[in-house]
Design a protein around this motif. Structure first.
Motif, PDB file in Angstrom:
ATOM      1  N   GLU A 197       0.839  -1.205   0.000  1.00  0.00           N
ATOM      2  CA  GLU A 197       0.000   0.000   0.000  1.00  0.00           C
ATOM      3  C   GLU A 197       0.867   1.246   0.000  1.00  0.00           C
ATOM      4  N   PHE A 198       1.932   1.221   0.788  1.00  0.00           N
ATOM      5  CA  PHE A 198       2.805   2.391   0.876  1.00  0.00           C
ATOM      6  C   PHE A 198       3.513   2.630  -0.455  1.00  0.00           C
ATOM      7  N   GLU A 199       3.954   1.560  -1.102  1.00  0.00           N
ATOM      8  CA  GLU A 199       4.625   1.709  -2.393  1.00  0.00           C
ATOM      9  C   GLU A 199       3.684   2.339  -3.422  1.00  0.00           C
ATOM     10  N   VAL A 200       2.434   1.855  -3.461  1.00  0.00           N
ATOM     11  CA  VAL A 200       1.453   2.411  -4.391  1.00  0.00           C
ATOM     12  C   VAL A 200       1.177   3.870  -4.045  1.00  0.00           C
ATOM     13  N   PHE A 201       1.052   4.159  -2.755  1.00  0.00           N
ATOM     14  CA  PHE A 201       0.803   5.523  -2.284  1.00  0.00           C
ATOM     15  C   PHE A 201       1.890   6.482  -2.766  1.00  0.00           C
ATOM     16  N   VAL A 202       3.149   6.090  -2.580  1.00  0.00           N
ATOM     17  CA  VAL A 202       4.269   6.943  -2.977  1.00  0.00           C
ATOM     18  C   VAL A 202       4.260   7.184  -4.485  1.00  0.00           C
ATOM     19  N   MET A 203       4.030   6.140  -5.248  1.00  0.00           N
ATOM     20  CA  MET A 203       4.074   6.281  -6.703  1.00  0.00           C
ATOM     21  C   MET A 203       2.915   7.123  -7.225  1.00  0.00           C
ATOM     22  N   LEU A 204       1.733   6.952  -6.655  1.00  0.00           N
ATOM     23  CA  LEU A 204       0.598   7.783  -7.050  1.00  0.00           C
ATOM     24  C   LEU A 204       0.865   9.246  -6.701  1.00  0.00           C
ATOM     25  N   ALA A 205       1.435   9.454  -5.509  1.00  0.00           N
ATOM     26  CA  ALA A 205       1.729  10.821  -5.074  1.00  0.00           C
ATOM     27  C   ALA A 205       2.789  11.467  -5.955  1.00  0.00           C
ATOM     28  N   ARG A 206       3.656  10.663  -6.543  1.00  0.00           N
ATOM     29  CA  ARG A 206       4.685  11.184  -7.439  1.00  0.00           C
ATOM     30  C   ARG A 206       4.151  11.447  -8.841  1.00  0.00           C
ATOM     31  N   GLY A 207       2.883  11.075  -9.089  1.00  0.00           N
ATOM     32  CA  GLY A 207       2.282  11.348 -10.386  1.00  0.00           C
ATOM     33  C   GLY A 207       2.264  10.182 -11.350  1.00  0.00           C
ATOM     34  N   PHE A 208       2.623   8.984 -10.890  1.00  0.00           N
ATOM     35  CA  PHE A 208       2.565   7.813 -11.754  1.00  0.00           C
ATOM     36  C   PHE A 208       1.106   7.486 -12.079  1.00  0.00           C
ATOM     37  N   SER A 209       0.843   7.068 -13.308  1.00  0.00           N
ATOM     38  CA  SER A 209      -0.489   6.606 -13.677  1.00  0.00           C
ATOM     39  C   SER A 209      -0.707   5.204 -13.128  1.00  0.00           C
ATOM     40  N   VAL A 210      -1.967   4.763 -13.122  1.00  0.00           N
ATOM     41  CA  VAL A 210      -2.271   3.406 -12.660  1.00  0.00           C
ATOM     42  C   VAL A 210      -1.490   2.391 -13.478  1.00  0.00           C
ATOM     43  N   LYS A 211      -1.446   2.604 -14.797  1.00  0.00           N
ATOM     44  CA  LYS A 211      -0.715   1.682 -15.678  1.00  0.00           C
ATOM     45  C   LYS A 211       0.772   1.653 -15.334  1.00  0.00           C
ATOM     46  N   ALA A 212       1.351   2.845 -15.079  1.00  0.00           N
ATOM     47  CA  ALA A 212       2.778   2.921 -14.768  1.00  0.00           C
ATOM     48  C   ALA A 212       3.094   2.244 -13.435  1.00  0.00           C
ATOM     49  N   VAL A 213       2.220   2.426 -12.451  1.00  0.00           N
ATOM     50  CA  VAL A 213       2.411   1.770 -11.152  1.00  0.00           C
ATOM     51  C   VAL A 213       2.375   0.255 -11.338  1.00  0.00           C
ATOM     52  N   ALA A 214       1.395  -0.210 -12.120  1.00  0.00           N
ATOM     53  CA  ALA A 214       1.248  -1.650 -12.363  1.00  0.00           C
ATOM     54  C   ALA A 214       2.506  -2.226 -13.002  1.00  0.00           C
ATOM     55  N   GLU A 215       3.048  -1.515 -13.993  1.00  0.00           N
ATOM     56  CA  GLU A 215       4.250  -2.000 -14.680  1.00  0.00           C
ATOM     57  C   GLU A 215       5.461  -2.002 -13.744  1.00  0.00           C
ATOM     58  N   GLN A 216       5.589  -0.957 -12.930  1.00  0.00           N
ATOM     59  CA  GLN A 216       6.726  -0.843 -12.021  1.00  0.00           C
ATOM     60  C   GLN A 216       6.716  -1.928 -10.960  1.00  0.00           C
ATOM     61  N   LEU A 217       5.520  -2.256 -10.450  1.00  0.00           N
ATOM     62  CA  LEU A 217       5.405  -3.223  -9.354  1.00  0.00           C
ATOM     63  C   LEU A 217       5.076  -4.634  -9.832  1.00  0.00           C
ATOM     64  N   SER A 218       4.964  -4.810 -11.157  1.00  0.00           N
ATOM     65  CA  SER A 218       4.666  -6.125 -11.743  1.00  0.00           C
ATOM     66  C   SER A 218       3.354  -6.697 -11.218  1.00  0.00           C
ATOM     67  N   ILE A 219       2.331  -5.846 -11.134  1.00  0.00           N
ATOM     68  CA  ILE A 219       0.996  -6.281 -10.755  1.00  0.00           C
ATOM     69  C   ILE A 219       0.015  -5.735 -11.795  1.00  0.00           C
ATOM     70  N   SER A 220      -1.242  -6.183 -11.757  1.00  0.00           N
ATOM     71  CA  SER A 220      -2.214  -5.753 -12.759  1.00  0.00           C
ATOM     72  C   SER A 220      -2.738  -4.352 -12.454  1.00  0.00           C
ATOM     73  N   ALA A 221      -3.228  -3.684 -13.512  1.00  0.00           N
ATOM     74  CA  ALA A 221      -3.817  -2.361 -13.332  1.00  0.00           C
ATOM     75  C   ALA A 221      -5.041  -2.443 -12.426  1.00  0.00           C
ATOM     76  N   LYS A 222      -5.786  -3.541 -12.517  1.00  0.00           N
ATOM     77  CA  LYS A 222      -6.961  -3.722 -11.659  1.00  0.00           C
ATOM     78  C   LYS A 222      -6.536  -3.780 -10.193  1.00  0.00           C
ATOM     79  N   THR A 223      -5.427  -4.452  -9.911  1.00  0.00           N
ATOM     80  CA  THR A 223      -4.939  -4.544  -8.532  1.00  0.00           C
ATOM     81  C   THR A 223      -4.525  -3.158  -8.029  1.00  0.00           C
ATOM     82  N   VAL A 224      -3.886  -2.381  -8.893  1.00  0.00           N
ATOM     83  CA  VAL A 224      -3.499  -1.020  -8.509  1.00  0.00           C
ATOM     84  C   VAL A 224      -4.743  -0.185  -8.211  1.00  0.00           C
ATOM     85  N   SER A 225      -5.771  -0.322  -9.034  1.00  0.00           N
ATOM     86  CA  SER A 225      -7.026   0.412  -8.812  1.00  0.00           C
ATOM     87  C   SER A 225      -7.642   0.028  -7.470  1.00  0.00           C
TER      88      SER A 225
END
Length: 217
Positions: free
Chosen positions: A153-181
């Motif tokens: 959760e913290f990793e996703v929080f930091v990346m969203l706060a930095r302006g990463f899109s859902v797709k970019a977060v998913a690619e960076q963390l190797s998880i699905s866009a649905k999981t990021v959502s």
């Protein structure tokens, strides 16, 4: 010295392995690309110390460290990460690691950190250590909510706060866009915010991300 280095990018692993082999001769480097693989290689190779990234596919670097330290409380772990936010550094050290440096640090800093951690000494990159020392103050309600987050959760929080899109977060963390959502929805509920903009403001207020002094001028 035998060192286990864990990063999900082969080029990064090989670059660090070459550097360590040259500057710490004799030195044997074992590589792993995930937290799960690191745990297995730790048992199989019994390294003198480990260098772990935080962003890993599957279990995070911090969860990897927890599992390794649970099996071997004397394990010597150095984190190296793109993150320089204080809550992340604090979580890494709180889990039992002996060191933390950023990937932007110089080769000399890496070698110094490895040498210190390998003999059981604590090493935190100087700029981070100074910021940690200055951070000693009572926690706000917002800070406490951050402490209650899971690592992912913290990793996703930091990346969203930095302006990463859902797709970019998913690619960076190797998880699905649905999981990021799903994580985004959980974060908004846990942090009591209604939008990503409010989430960014909270990240700034609590010092999770830094804003350049030039912004807004």
């Amino acid at each position: 010295m035998k060192i286990l280095i864990t990063d999900d990018h082969a080029v990064v692993r090989q670059g660090y392995a070459s550097l360590l082999s040259v500057m710490l001769d004799p030195c044997e480097v074992v590589e792993a690309e995930s937290g799960e693989e690191a745990c297995m290689r730790c048992v199989a190779h019994q390294p003198d110390m480990m260098i772990l990234d935080i962003n890993l596919p599957g279990i995070s670097g911090i969860e990897t460290a927890r599992r390794i330290l649970k099996r071997d409380p004397d394990a010597r772990i150095l984190f190296f990460s793109m993150y320089d936010e204080m809550p992340m550094v604090q979580q890494a050290l709180d889990c039992g690691a002996l060191g933390y440096i950023t990937k932007s640090s110089s080769p000399e800093v890496l070698i110094e950190a490895v040498r210190n951690v390998a003999v059981g000494q604590i090493y935190v990159e100087h700029a981070l250590a100074m910021r940690l020392a200055m951070r000693q103050q009572p926690k706000t309600v917002s800070d406490q909510r951050l402490q209650d987050m899971t690592q992912r959760e913290f990793e996703v929080f930091v990346m969203l706060a930095r302006g990463f899109s859902v797709k970019a977060v998913a690619e960076q963390l190797s998880i699905s866009a649905k999981t990021v959502s799903n994580y985004t929805a959980m974060l908004k509920s846990k942090l009591e915010v209604d939008s990503t903009t409010e989430l960014v403001h909270l990240a700034i207020e609590t010092g999770v991300i830094k804003v350049s002094p030039e912004v807004g001028r």
